[in-house]
Design a protein around this motif. Structure first.
Motif, PDB file in Angstrom:
ATOM      1  N   PHE A  56       7.679  18.557   4.429  1.00 50.28           N
ATOM      2  CA  PHE A  56       7.367  17.327   3.697  1.00 50.28           C
ATOM      3  C   PHE A  56       6.067  17.484   2.919  1.00 50.28           C
ATOM      4  O   PHE A  56       5.975  17.121   1.733  1.00 50.28           O
ATOM      5  N   ILE A  57       5.050  18.045   3.575  1.00 52.30           N
ATOM      6  CA  ILE A  57       3.746  18.247   2.930  1.00 52.30           C
ATOM      7  C   ILE A  57       3.861  19.284   1.812  1.00 52.30           C
ATOM      8  O   ILE A  57       3.312  19.098   0.709  1.00 52.30           O
ATOM      9  N   ALA A  58       4.578  20.379   2.074  1.00 53.42           N
ATOM     10  CA  ALA A  58       4.741  21.446   1.075  1.00 53.42           C
ATOM     11  C   ALA A  58       5.434  20.948  -0.192  1.00 53.42           C
ATOM     12  O   ALA A  58       5.192  21.455  -1.293  1.00 53.42           O
ATOM     13  N   ASN A  59       6.277  19.941  -0.042  1.00 55.69           N
ATOM     14  CA  ASN A  59       6.996  19.378  -1.183  1.00 55.69           C
ATOM     15  C   ASN A  59       6.250  18.234  -1.857  1.00 55.69           C
ATOM     16  O   ASN A  59       6.828  17.469  -2.637  1.00 55.69           O
ATOM     17  N   GLY A  60       4.964  18.107  -1.543  1.00 60.48           N
ATOM     18  CA  GLY A  60       4.120  17.135  -2.222  1.00 60.48           C
ATOM     19  C   GLY A  60       3.966  15.805  -1.507  1.00 60.48           C
ATOM     20  O   GLY A  60       3.353  14.877  -2.051  1.00 60.48           O
ATOM     21  N   GLY A  61       4.490  15.687  -0.295  1.00 57.72           N
ATOM     22  CA  GLY A  61       4.370  14.431   0.448  1.00 57.72           C
ATOM     23  C   GLY A  61       2.977  14.230   1.026  1.00 57.72           C
ATOM     24  O   GLY A  61       2.278  15.197   1.349  1.00 57.72           O
ATOM     25  N   THR A  62       2.565  12.980   1.160  1.00 62.15           N
ATOM     26  CA  THR A  62       1.270  12.645   1.763  1.00 62.15           C
ATOM     27  C   THR A  62       1.485  12.220   3.213  1.00 62.15           C
ATOM     28  O   THR A  62       2.098  11.188   3.479  1.00 62.15           O
ATOM     29  N   TYR A  63       0.995  13.045   4.120  1.00 58.80           N
ATOM     30  CA  TYR A  63       1.129  12.785   5.558  1.00 58.80           C
ATOM     31  C   TYR A  63      -0.222  12.314   6.072  1.00 58.80           C
ATOM     32  O   TYR A  63      -1.197  13.082   6.091  1.00 58.80           O
ATOM     33  N   ILE A  64      -0.299  11.044   6.481  1.00 57.62           N
ATOM     34  CA  ILE A  64      -1.578  10.496   6.916  1.00 57.62           C
ATOM     35  C   ILE A  64      -1.981  11.101   8.259  1.00 57.62           C
ATOM     36  O   ILE A  64      -3.049  11.709   8.384  1.00 57.62           O
ATOM     37  N   ALA A  65      -1.126  10.945   9.263  1.00 59.50           N
ATOM     38  CA  ALA A  65      -1.457  11.454  10.604  1.00 59.50           C
ATOM     39  C   ALA A  65      -0.298  11.187  11.556  1.00 59.50           C
ATOM     40  O   ALA A  65       0.594  10.386  11.275  1.00 59.50           O
ATOM     41  N   THR A  66      -0.345  11.869  12.696  1.00 59.89           N
ATOM     42  CA  THR A  66       0.437  11.493  13.871  1.00 59.89           C
ATOM     43  C   THR A  66      -0.532  10.842  14.852  1.00 59.89           C
ATOM     44  O   THR A  66      -1.601  11.405  15.129  1.00 59.89           O
TER      45      THR A  66
ATOM     46  N   LEU B 108       0.819  -1.212   0.000  1.00 54.65           N
ATOM     47  CA  LEU B 108       0.000   0.000   0.000  1.00 54.65           C
ATOM     48  C   LEU B 108       0.855   1.265   0.000  1.00 54.65           C
ATOM     49  O   LEU B 108       0.332   2.366   0.134  1.00 54.65           O
ATOM     50  N   LYS B 109       2.183   1.097  -0.128  1.00 60.97           N
ATOM     51  CA  LYS B 109       3.111   2.221  -0.202  1.00 60.97           C
ATOM     52  C   LYS B 109       2.945   3.178   0.989  1.00 60.97           C
ATOM     53  O   LYS B 109       2.742   4.385   0.834  1.00 60.97           O
ATOM     54  N   ILE B 110       3.037   2.603   2.178  1.00 58.86           N
ATOM     55  CA  ILE B 110       2.934   3.378   3.419  1.00 58.86           C
ATOM     56  C   ILE B 110       4.178   3.123   4.260  1.00 58.86           C
ATOM     57  O   ILE B 110       4.556   1.964   4.477  1.00 58.86           O
ATOM     58  N   ARG B 111       4.818   4.194   4.709  1.00 64.39           N
ATOM     59  CA  ARG B 111       5.967   4.102   5.610  1.00 64.39           C
ATOM     60  C   ARG B 111       5.527   4.547   7.002  1.00 64.39           C
ATOM     61  O   ARG B 111       5.033   5.679   7.170  1.00 64.39           O
TER      62      ARG B 111
ATOM     63  N   GLY C 296       5.185   8.977  -4.205  1.00 67.68           N
ATOM     64  CA  GLY C 296       3.935   8.236  -4.241  1.00 67.68           C
ATOM     65  C   GLY C 296       3.619   7.477  -2.969  1.00 67.68           C
ATOM     66  O   GLY C 296       2.547   6.874  -2.862  1.00 67.68           O
ATOM     67  N   TRP C 297       4.547   7.505  -2.006  1.00 64.11           N
ATOM     68  CA  TRP C 297       4.314   6.845  -0.732  1.00 64.11           C
ATOM     69  C   TRP C 297       3.686   7.811   0.270  1.00 64.11           C
ATOM     70  O   TRP C 297       3.835   9.034   0.144  1.00 64.11           O
TER      71      TRP C 297
END
Length: 359
Positions: A272-282, A195-198, A237-238
């Protein structure tokens, strides 16, 4: 006749062993041989149905708990001392009904405060970690501020060393993790390729050496550097999920010593978000209440598994009511992450409510 007598004696001895020694041995090995209590059975069925409905699309599924605060001595107004046995038994039963990727525990599995002695705390840690491992799914653990013995160390002994923490906690965690060597494995991440999740585990219990013993928390300089570098290396894409005992965004003054490097951690995620990263949550624990906020990014806390009634509402944070001999004795979640829908759900087992967020 003599042979028959010896056989009868042997059978009786075996029965006695099965009643006494064998169950204890199973517990020591971290197994969960018990059957769920009758008042949990409907909760197991209800949770099963909810999780199955959510996982009709591809999903990551974890058991999620925090703040067990196991103790063998009553030091507060908790309703019961041992809640971890019921929790792990219920998890093991639910695991037979649904597909589970792992068990996330966000710290403070023990109280580790006076009058408990350090040796007693070590025994308690060993018991709880083996119970968590005995559920039979990979364990992801984030250290809590009670886990390193800092509240006992004023009286006797010292704060646990990184080497002791590694042997007492981190060796139970899943083997395929990528660790931060500068923090003796307290920081690490694990990839879920399908699912491409780290998933990151980030230590939030740093105490600046010059502070000595204070009620301080925070993120070490090494933690900030490691986390920043790792975020920069997340494959395109992760998505990223962060697990920690204390959340990154605090309501207190960020200059206070007990949340050292808070703003650097927040800035790292924002970049990270500003550079296009997908942040699910803390996802965090520590405050013993259910809580969430969505700005500057999604963070939510889970209420304490410890069976105790505290002030029901504190700001926007809520503590569910607990009652003995009901399903509300227990409290933990099934975490479901659905990348296709960009949804994250917590299905509550026991006291409290289900929750859902978009990311």
């Amino acid at each position: 006749m003599q042979k028959i007598t010896k056989l009868v004696i042997a059978v009786i001895a075996l029965v006695v062993l099965s009643i006494t020694v064998f169950p204890q041995t199973l517990n020591v090995l971290g197994k969960s041989p018990e059957k769920p209590k009758s008042y949990y059975l409907d909760e197991i069925q209800d949770t099963t149905q909810k999780v199955r409905a959510l996982t009709k699309e591809p999903a990551l599924v974890f058991f999620l708990c925090s703040d067990v605060h196991y103790n063998t001595v009553k030091t507060d107004n908790r309703l019961k001392l041992d809640s971890v046995t019921d929790m792990t038994t219920n998890m093991a039963a639910l695991k037979k009904q649904i597909q589970v990727d792992g068990l996330i525990c966000l710290g403070d599995i023990v109280d580790a405060k006076p009058p408990t002695k350090m040796d007693e705390t070590k025994q308690q840690i060993d018991y709880v970690m083996k119970r968590l491992q005995g559920v039979g799914v990979p364990l992801i653990y984030s250290m809590g501020n009670h886990d390193d013995n800092r509240y006992i160390s004023r009286k006797d002994g010292t704060v646990l060393t990184p080497q002791q923490i590694e042997s007492m906690f981190m060796r139970y965690t899943l083997p395929n993790k990528v660790i931060d060597p500068s923090m003796n494995g307290l920081n690490y991440y694990v990839d879920y390729d399908r699912l491409k999740i780290r998933v990151f585990v980030v230590d939030s219990n740093y105490q600046k050496p010059e502070d000595g013993f204070h009620w301080s928390h925070g993120f070490s300089d090494n933690t900030v550097a490691w986390f920043s570098n790792c975020l920069n290396e997340v494959p395109k894409g992760w998505s990223v999920l962060v697990l920690t005992h204390r959340r990154l965004v605090q309501n207190k003054n960020p200059g206070k010593k007990w949340i050292y490097n808070q703003m650097k951690m927040v800035e790292t995620v924002n970049n990270f978000i500003a550079n296009g990263g997908t942040y699910i949550a803390t996802i965090s624990g520590h405050i013993h209440r259910d809580y969430s906020h969505s700005k500057p990014f999604l963070e939510f806390s889970v209420a304490a598994q410890k069976c105790q009634n505290i002030e029901a509402k504190k700001g926007k944070a809520l503590a569910p009511e607990r009652k003995l001999n009901t399903a509300s004795e227990d409290l933990w979640d099934v975490l479901v992450i659905r990348p296709q829908s960009r949804k994250i759900n917590t299905v509550r087992f026991g006291a409290g409510d289900d929750r859902e967020w978009s990311y």
